[in-house]
Design a protein around this motif. Sequence first.
Motif, PDB file in Angstrom:
ATOM      1  N   VAL A 181     125.417 123.447  23.937  1.00  0.00           N
ATOM      2  CA  VAL A 181     126.486 124.084  23.092  1.00  0.00           C
ATOM      3  C   VAL A 181     127.320 124.488  24.381  1.00  0.00           C
ATOM      4  N   LEU A 182     126.710 125.063  25.677  1.00  0.00           N
ATOM      5  CA  LEU A 182     127.305 125.106  26.899  1.00  0.00           C
ATOM      6  C   LEU A 182     128.271 124.043  27.412  1.00  0.00           C
ATOM      7  N   ALA A 183     127.639 123.018  27.424  1.00  0.00           N
ATOM      8  CA  ALA A 183     128.477 121.753  27.735  1.00  0.00           C
ATOM      9  C   ALA A 183     129.567 121.286  26.939  1.00  0.00           C
ATOM     10  N   GLN A 184     129.439 121.682  25.755  1.00  0.00           N
ATOM     11  CA  GLN A 184     130.610 120.929  24.744  1.00  0.00           C
ATOM     12  C   GLN A 184     131.637 122.053  23.974  1.00  0.00           C
ATOM     13  N   TRP A 185     131.251 123.254  24.154  1.00  0.00           N
ATOM     14  CA  TRP A 185     132.259 124.099  23.385  1.00  0.00           C
ATOM     15  C   TRP A 185     133.566 124.157  24.214  1.00  0.00           C
ATOM     16  N   ARG A 186     133.896 123.676  25.487  1.00  0.00           N
ATOM     17  CA  ARG A 186     135.061 123.607  25.819  1.00  0.00           C
ATOM     18  C   ARG A 186     135.368 122.429  26.890  1.00  0.00           C
ATOM     19  N   SER A 187     134.149 121.573  26.619  1.00  0.00           N
ATOM     20  CA  SER A 187     134.427 120.217  27.245  1.00  0.00           C
ATOM     21  C   SER A 187     133.993 119.010  26.460  1.00  0.00           C
ATOM     22  N   ASP A 188     134.327 117.868  26.912  1.00  0.00           N
ATOM     23  CA  ASP A 188     133.825 116.527  26.214  1.00  0.00           C
ATOM     24  C   ASP A 188     132.749 116.042  27.077  1.00  0.00           C
ATOM     25  N   ALA A 189     131.621 115.766  26.482  1.00  0.00           N
ATOM     26  CA  ALA A 189     130.673 115.447  27.288  1.00  0.00           C
ATOM     27  C   ALA A 189     129.977 114.046  26.645  1.00  0.00           C
ATOM     28  N   ARG A 190     129.862 113.192  27.671  1.00  0.00           N
ATOM     29  CA  ARG A 190     129.280 111.850  27.050  1.00  0.00           C
ATOM     30  C   ARG A 190     128.385 111.235  28.056  1.00  0.00           C
ATOM     31  N   ILE A 191     127.658 110.150  27.625  1.00  0.00           N
ATOM     32  CA  ILE A 191     126.560 109.406  28.493  1.00  0.00           C
ATOM     33  C   ILE A 191     127.467 108.181  28.829  1.00  0.00           C
ATOM     34  N   ALA A 192     127.838 107.985  30.122  1.00  0.00           N
ATOM     35  CA  ALA A 192     128.889 107.116  30.652  1.00  0.00           C
ATOM     36  C   ALA A 192     128.252 105.635  31.115  1.00  0.00           C
ATOM     37  N   MET A 193     126.911 105.891  31.601  1.00  0.00           N
ATOM     38  CA  MET A 193     126.034 104.662  31.996  1.00  0.00           C
ATOM     39  C   MET A 193     124.698 105.139  31.851  1.00  0.00           C
ATOM     40  N   LYS A 194     123.670 104.220  31.506  1.00  0.00           N
ATOM     41  CA  LYS A 194     122.608 104.292  31.426  1.00  0.00           C
ATOM     42  C   LYS A 194     121.867 103.771  32.908  1.00  0.00           C
ATOM     43  N   VAL A 195     120.822 103.996  33.543  1.00  0.00           N
ATOM     44  CA  VAL A 195     120.522 103.457  34.711  1.00  0.00           C
ATOM     45  C   VAL A 195     118.873 103.168  34.746  1.00  0.00           C
ATOM     46  N   HIS A 196     118.458 102.118  34.900  1.00  0.00           N
ATOM     47  CA  HIS A 196     117.176 102.036  35.040  1.00  0.00           C
ATOM     48  C   HIS A 196     116.455 102.364  36.213  1.00  0.00           C
ATOM     49  N   ARG A 197     115.189 102.775  35.973  1.00  0.00           N
ATOM     50  CA  ARG A 197     114.570 103.442  37.101  1.00  0.00           C
ATOM     51  C   ARG A 197     114.438 102.480  38.196  1.00  0.00           C
ATOM     52  N   SER A 198     114.544 101.171  37.964  1.00  0.00           N
ATOM     53  CA  SER A 198     114.197 100.265  39.108  1.00  0.00           C
ATOM     54  C   SER A 198     115.467 100.228  39.925  1.00  0.00           C
ATOM     55  N   ALA A 199     116.586 100.874  39.455  1.00  0.00           N
ATOM     56  CA  ALA A 199     117.747 100.712  40.326  1.00  0.00           C
ATOM     57  C   ALA A 199     117.596 101.719  41.685  1.00  0.00           C
ATOM     58  N   PHE A 200     116.698 102.471  41.516  1.00  0.00           N
ATOM     59  CA  PHE A 200     116.243 103.543  42.593  1.00  0.00           C
ATOM     60  C   PHE A 200     115.429 103.195  43.546  1.00  0.00           C
ATOM     61  N   THR A 201     115.370 103.815  44.874  1.00  0.00           N
ATOM     62  CA  THR A 201     114.551 103.457  46.183  1.00  0.00           C
ATOM     63  C   THR A 201     114.032 104.854  46.342  1.00  0.00           C
ATOM     64  N   PRO A 202     112.862 105.498  46.088  1.00  0.00           N
ATOM     65  CA  PRO A 202     112.097 104.958  45.413  1.00  0.00           C
ATOM     66  C   PRO A 202     112.225 105.023  43.816  1.00  0.00           C
ATOM     67  N   PRO A 203     111.618 104.455  42.969  1.00  0.00           N
ATOM     68  CA  PRO A 203     111.754 104.450  41.587  1.00  0.00           C
ATOM     69  C   PRO A 203     111.090 105.760  41.062  1.00  0.00           C
ATOM     70  N   PRO A 204     112.145 106.466  40.232  1.00  0.00           N
ATOM     71  CA  PRO A 204     111.524 107.748  39.644  1.00  0.00           C
ATOM     72  C   PRO A 204     110.799 107.306  38.516  1.00  0.00           C
ATOM     73  N   LYS A 205     109.904 108.151  37.849  1.00  0.00           N
ATOM     74  CA  LYS A 205     109.124 107.954  36.675  1.00  0.00           C
ATOM     75  C   LYS A 205     109.722 107.726  35.405  1.00  0.00           C
ATOM     76  N   VAL A 206     111.077 108.115  35.347  1.00  0.00           N
ATOM     77  CA  VAL A 206     111.917 108.266  33.939  1.00  0.00           C
ATOM     78  C   VAL A 206     113.153 107.325  34.203  1.00  0.00           C
ATOM     79  N   MET A 207     113.880 107.210  33.147  1.00  0.00           N
ATOM     80  CA  MET A 207     114.900 106.510  33.068  1.00  0.00           C
ATOM     81  C   MET A 207     116.122 107.568  33.486  1.00  0.00           C
ATOM     82  N   SER A 208     117.298 107.189  33.943  1.00  0.00           N
ATOM     83  CA  SER A 208     118.388 108.091  34.135  1.00  0.00           C
ATOM     84  C   SER A 208     119.719 107.740  33.405  1.00  0.00           C
ATOM     85  N   ALA A 209     120.819 108.747  33.551  1.00  0.00           N
ATOM     86  CA  ALA A 209     121.955 108.396  32.697  1.00  0.00           C
ATOM     87  C   ALA A 209     122.903 109.055  33.470  1.00  0.00           C
ATOM     88  N   VAL A 210     124.300 108.368  33.829  1.00  0.00           N
ATOM     89  CA  VAL A 210     125.397 109.272  34.274  1.00  0.00           C
ATOM     90  C   VAL A 210     126.192 110.002  33.100  1.00  0.00           C
TER      91      VAL A 210
END
Length: 282
Positions: free
Chosen positions: A176-205
Amino acid sequence: MTAELRPILPPLREVIATHGLQASKALGQNFLLDEQLLDRIAAIPGPLKGERAFEVGPGPGGLTRALLRAGAQLVAVERDSRCLPALAELAEVFPDQLRVISGDAMEVDARAEVGDGTHIIANLPYNVGTALLVGWLSAEWNPLPWWSSLTLMFQMEVAERIVARSGGDHYGRLAVLAQWRSDARIAMKVHRSAFTPPPKVMSAVVHITPRPTPEGVRLRHLERLTAAAFGQRRKMLRQSLKGLPGALEALETVGIDPQRRAETVSVEEFIEIARTLGKTSA
Ligand code: SAM
């Protein structure tokens, strides 16, 4: 310096090795080293040539390079002083484009440092990411906030909570805080293997752009309302909002069934309730 005259930058792995930047878990360090991926992230806010930009946690400078290549006028705040020499090298390659602040992003007054109309872009440290986002979303909006967009990497679960719609498990105060006066979308999903070191979970921009505040609605009222409603999210509104003066009357005025639960109430409906609450309370 034009791109043709610019010295070729060393690979990020080499920067990490040369400056001894072994990732620190306590500082939430998961570095991105794929320059193509970093260029794609830097493109999400749109053309940055000559635009003001603010980065939290440049680390060895992967995203920083991409933002500088895109032509941004960048201020970056980094808490880990080990990264400063690598960032100073980057500032030399992109003269007059990068200023690095050594410090804690939670304590830096970003607006004072960068100025209005700034794009905020960061691969955020997970431990302060949500707090920073809430701070930016709670900024003064007159008629828009000081920042012009947010492009932020989060753990997938946090990204889902930001963009969630009513009816789902991820939906709550943050959505609600993010959307009541903003548009919020997931622009990109990023696989954990893209990071060094890889985190335990997936990420998204997540990409967020502000809209003017809905007429007659105050953040204070909306926050009190969602805190009470989602504080007991499994309970009916007539129970969870009982302690909030004027709230049950506001439900009736807006025509919302008090037997509904918070997770079924859309952002637009919360806005309507908060607007009605605002007419009767301080
Ligand atoms: N931007 C780099 C990248 O994408 O590879 C590094 C991202 S890493 C997830 C998070 C960075 O934020 C680290 O460099 C870490 O040292 C820094 N950091 C952690 N806490 C911070 C804070 N409170 N203020 C500023 N920087 C912080």
